[in-house]
Design an enzyme around this catalytic site. Structure first.
Site, PDB file in Angstrom:
ATOM      1  N   LYS A  50     -39.864 -70.050 -17.474  1.00 16.33           N
ATOM      2  CA  LYS A  50     -40.953 -69.231 -16.913  1.00 16.33           C
ATOM      3  C   LYS A  50     -41.702 -68.508 -18.031  1.00 16.33           C
ATOM      4  O   LYS A  50     -41.083 -67.919 -18.916  1.00 16.33           O
ATOM      5  CB  LYS A  50     -40.404 -68.227 -15.897  1.00 16.33           C
ATOM      6  N   MET A  77     -44.054 -77.169  -9.835  1.00 21.28           N
ATOM      7  CA  MET A  77     -44.582 -76.931  -8.483  1.00 21.28           C
ATOM      8  C   MET A  77     -45.440 -78.100  -8.006  1.00 21.28           C
ATOM      9  O   MET A  77     -45.437 -78.431  -6.824  1.00 21.28           O
ATOM     10  CB  MET A  77     -45.389 -75.622  -8.455  1.00 21.28           C
ATOM     11  N   HIS A 121     -35.463 -65.397 -13.056  1.00 20.64           N
ATOM     12  CA  HIS A 121     -36.099 -66.726 -13.008  1.00 20.64           C
ATOM     13  C   HIS A 121     -35.534 -67.624 -14.101  1.00 20.64           C
ATOM     14  O   HIS A 121     -34.902 -67.151 -15.043  1.00 20.64           O
ATOM     15  CB  HIS A 121     -37.619 -66.609 -13.182  1.00 20.64           C
TER      16      HIS A 121
HETATM   17  P1  NAD Z   1     -45.287 -75.859 -14.983  1.00 18.52           P
HETATM   18  O1  NAD Z   1     -45.531 -75.402 -16.382  1.00 18.52           O
HETATM   19  O2  NAD Z   1     -44.108 -76.722 -14.684  1.00 18.52           O
HETATM   20  O3  NAD Z   1     -46.576 -76.655 -14.437  1.00 18.52           O
HETATM   21  C1  NAD Z   1     -47.902 -76.277 -14.680  1.00 18.52           C
HETATM   22  C2  NAD Z   1     -48.692 -77.573 -14.812  1.00 18.52           C
HETATM   23  O4  NAD Z   1     -50.090 -77.256 -14.850  1.00 18.52           O
HETATM   24  C3  NAD Z   1     -48.367 -78.342 -16.102  1.00 18.52           C
HETATM   25  O5  NAD Z   1     -48.142 -79.702 -15.757  1.00 18.52           O
HETATM   26  C4  NAD Z   1     -49.646 -78.180 -16.929  1.00 18.52           C
HETATM   27  O6  NAD Z   1     -49.898 -79.316 -17.747  1.00 18.52           O
HETATM   28  C5  NAD Z   1     -50.689 -78.064 -15.835  1.00 18.52           C
HETATM   29  N1  NAD Z   1     -51.936 -77.439 -16.290  1.00 18.52           N
HETATM   30  C6  NAD Z   1     -52.114 -76.440 -17.177  1.00 18.52           C
HETATM   31  N2  NAD Z   1     -53.435 -76.202 -17.327  1.00 18.52           N
HETATM   32  C7  NAD Z   1     -54.074 -77.066 -16.508  1.00 18.52           C
HETATM   33  C8  NAD Z   1     -55.444 -77.298 -16.220  1.00 18.52           C
HETATM   34  N3  NAD Z   1     -56.415 -76.623 -16.820  1.00 18.52           N
HETATM   35  N4  NAD Z   1     -55.757 -78.256 -15.320  1.00 18.52           N
HETATM   36  C9  NAD Z   1     -54.779 -78.981 -14.702  1.00 18.52           C
HETATM   37  N5  NAD Z   1     -53.468 -78.806 -14.952  1.00 18.52           N
HETATM   38  C10 NAD Z   1     -53.121 -77.847 -15.843  1.00 18.52           C
HETATM   39  O7  NAD Z   1     -45.256 -74.551 -14.102  1.00 18.52           O
HETATM   40  P2  NAD Z   1     -44.738 -74.385 -12.591  1.00 18.52           P
HETATM   41  O8  NAD Z   1     -43.350 -73.879 -12.596  1.00 18.52           O
HETATM   42  O9  NAD Z   1     -45.107 -75.582 -11.799  1.00 18.52           O
HETATM   43  O10 NAD Z   1     -45.651 -73.151 -12.138  1.00 18.52           O
HETATM   44  C11 NAD Z   1     -47.058 -73.223 -12.143  1.00 18.52           C
HETATM   45  C12 NAD Z   1     -47.630 -71.861 -11.762  1.00 18.52           C
HETATM   46  O11 NAD Z   1     -47.283 -71.561 -10.406  1.00 18.52           O
HETATM   47  C13 NAD Z   1     -47.068 -70.708 -12.593  1.00 18.52           C
HETATM   48  O12 NAD Z   1     -48.089 -69.757 -12.801  1.00 18.52           O
HETATM   49  C14 NAD Z   1     -45.954 -70.148 -11.721  1.00 18.52           C
HETATM   50  O13 NAD Z   1     -45.628 -68.813 -11.997  1.00 18.52           O
HETATM   51  C15 NAD Z   1     -46.604 -70.318 -10.360  1.00 18.52           C
HETATM   52  N6  NAD Z   1     -45.683 -70.342  -9.213  1.00 18.52           N
HETATM   53  C16 NAD Z   1     -46.143 -69.781  -8.071  1.00 18.52           C
HETATM   54  C17 NAD Z   1     -45.399 -69.825  -6.923  1.00 18.52           C
HETATM   55  C18 NAD Z   1     -45.983 -69.257  -5.660  1.00 18.52           C
HETATM   56  O14 NAD Z   1     -45.341 -69.340  -4.584  1.00 18.52           O
HETATM   57  N7  NAD Z   1     -47.193 -68.679  -5.720  1.00 18.52           N
HETATM   58  C19 NAD Z   1     -44.140 -70.441  -6.925  1.00 18.52           C
HETATM   59  C20 NAD Z   1     -43.685 -71.022  -8.103  1.00 18.52           C
HETATM   60  C21 NAD Z   1     -44.483 -70.971  -9.248  1.00 18.52           C
END
Ligand code: NAD
Length: 245
Positions: A137, A15, A133
Site C-alpha cells: 500500500k 483492484m 494494510h
Molecule cells: P495497484 O497498484 O495494484 O493498481 C493500480 C493500477 O493502476 C496499476 O496497474 C497501475 O499501473 C494503474 N495505473 C496507474 N496510473 C494509471 C493511469 N494513469 N491510467 C491507467 N492505469 C493506471 O493498486 P490497487 O491495490 O489496485 O489500488 C488502486 C487504488 O484503489 C489505490 O488508490 C487504493 O488505495 C484504492 N483502493 C480503494 C478501495 C475502495 O474501496 N475505494 C479498495 C481498495 C483499494
C-alpha cells in the site's frame, strides 16, 4: 435503463483484477480496460461510466474528460490530500459521480456508527484510530481511515491539527482534544480499521476486517449501475445505501 457500459481504469492492478472477477461473476461485460499506457480519452468513448482504481495522479485528467464527454464516474482511488479532494469534488459533481474511499457495505456502516459514537461520547472518551494494510500500500493513512477521521473531527468540531500520527519519545500526557492515528503495514492484509473511544471506566472499539477485496469490487459495480441513473452530483456509498441521516 439497459446495462451500463463499463470502463475500467487501472485494470491490471489488484483492484482492477478484482473488478474483472466481480464483473464476470455478475455477468456484466466490460466495454474497455485501461492501463497506464492506454489512451483514456479514446476508451471513454466506448462506455457510459468509468470505474477508477488507478492512481491519484490521474483523477484530475479523468474528471476533466468525464465532464467533456458527459460520462458518469465511480472513483475508488485514494491518496488525495484534503485540499486536493476539496478542489476535485466540485468538479466531479458536474457529472454523476460516486466517490468513496471504501466500497464495502460493512465499512460504510462503520462510517455511520463512528459518526454516531463520536456524537454520543464526549471528549472524556479519547478517540484513536488504528488501520492495517498489506505491505504494497502506497498511502497512509488509508482513504477509509481518512474518512473515519473526518467524521470524528466533524462530530467534535476539531480540525486536522488535532490529528496525532503515531507517537514517539517524550510525548507528554495525552491531550483530550487529540485524535491518534496509527498505520500498520505488513504481509497481505486486505484492510482492517478500528476506531477506539477510551473513556473513564469503559472503552468502545468498532472494528471492520476485510478478508477479500471482492467486497470493494462488488460495491463499486453496484455503484456503477446506480450512478448512471442519477443526475450530476457528488455522491458516496452512504447515499447509495441510504445511510445518510
Ligand atoms: P495497484 O497498484 O495494484 O493498481 C493500480 C493500477 O493502476 C496499476 O496497474 C497501475 O499501473 C494503474 N495505473 C496507474 N496510473 C494509471 C493511469 N494513469 N491510467 C491507467 N492505469 C493506471 O493498486 P490497487 O491495490 O489496485 O489500488 C488502486 C487504488 O484503489 C489505490 O488508490 C487504493 O488505495 C484504492 N483502493 C480503494 C478501495 C475502495 O474501496 N475505494 C479498495 C481498495 C483499494
Amino acid at each position: 435503463m439497459s446495462t451500463p457500459r463499463l470502463i475500467l481504469l487501472g485494470a491490471s492492478g489488484r483492484m482492477g483484477l478484482a473488478i474483472q472477477a466481480a464483473a464476470a461473476e455478475a455477468k456484466l461485460p466490460l466495454a474497455a480496460m485501461v492501463n497506464s499506457r492506454d489512451d483514456l480519452a479514446a476508451a471513454m468513448d466506448l462506455g457510459d461510466v468509468v470505474i477508477d482504481f488507478s492512481s491519484h495522479h490521474t483523477t484530475i485528467k479523468l474528471i476533466e474528460l468525464a465532464i467533456q464527454k458527459k460520462k458518469a464516474l465511480v472513483i475508488g482511488t485514494t491518496g488525495h490530500t484534503t485540499a486536493q479532494k476539496q478542489h476535485l469534488l466540485p468538479l466531479a459533481a458536474q457529472v454523476p459521480t460516486v466517490w468513496s474511499g471504501n466500497f464495502s457495505v460493512g465499512v460504510n456502516l462503520l462510517f455511520a456508527l463512528t459518526a454516531r459514537a463520536a456524537r454520543t461520547l464526549d471528549e472524556s472518551y479519547d478517540a484513536e484510530l488504528i488501520e492495517l494494510h498489506h505491505r504494497q500500500k502506497k498511502d497512509a493513512p488509508s482513504g477509509t481511515a481518512a474518512r473515519l477521521l473526518e467524521l470524528i473531527l466533524e462530530a467534535r468540531r476539531l480540525d486536522e491539527k488535532a490529528l496525532k500520527h503515531g507517537r514517539v519519545g517524550l510525548t507528554g500526557t495525552r491531550d483530550t482534544r487529540e485524535v491518534g492515528v496509527h498505520a500498520l503495514r505488513g504481509g497481505d492484509i486486505v484492510g482492517e480499521h478500528t476506531v477506539l473511544f477510551a473513556g473513564p471506566g469503559e472503552r468502545l472499539e468498532l472494528t471492520h476486517r476485510a478478508t477479500d477485496r471482492m467486497i470493494f469490487a462488488r460495491g463499486a459495480l453496484r455503484a456503477a449501475q446506480w450512478v448512471v441513473q442519477q443526475t450530476p452530483g457528488a455522491y458516496d456509498m452512504q447515499d447509495l445505501l441510504g445511510l445518510n441521516d
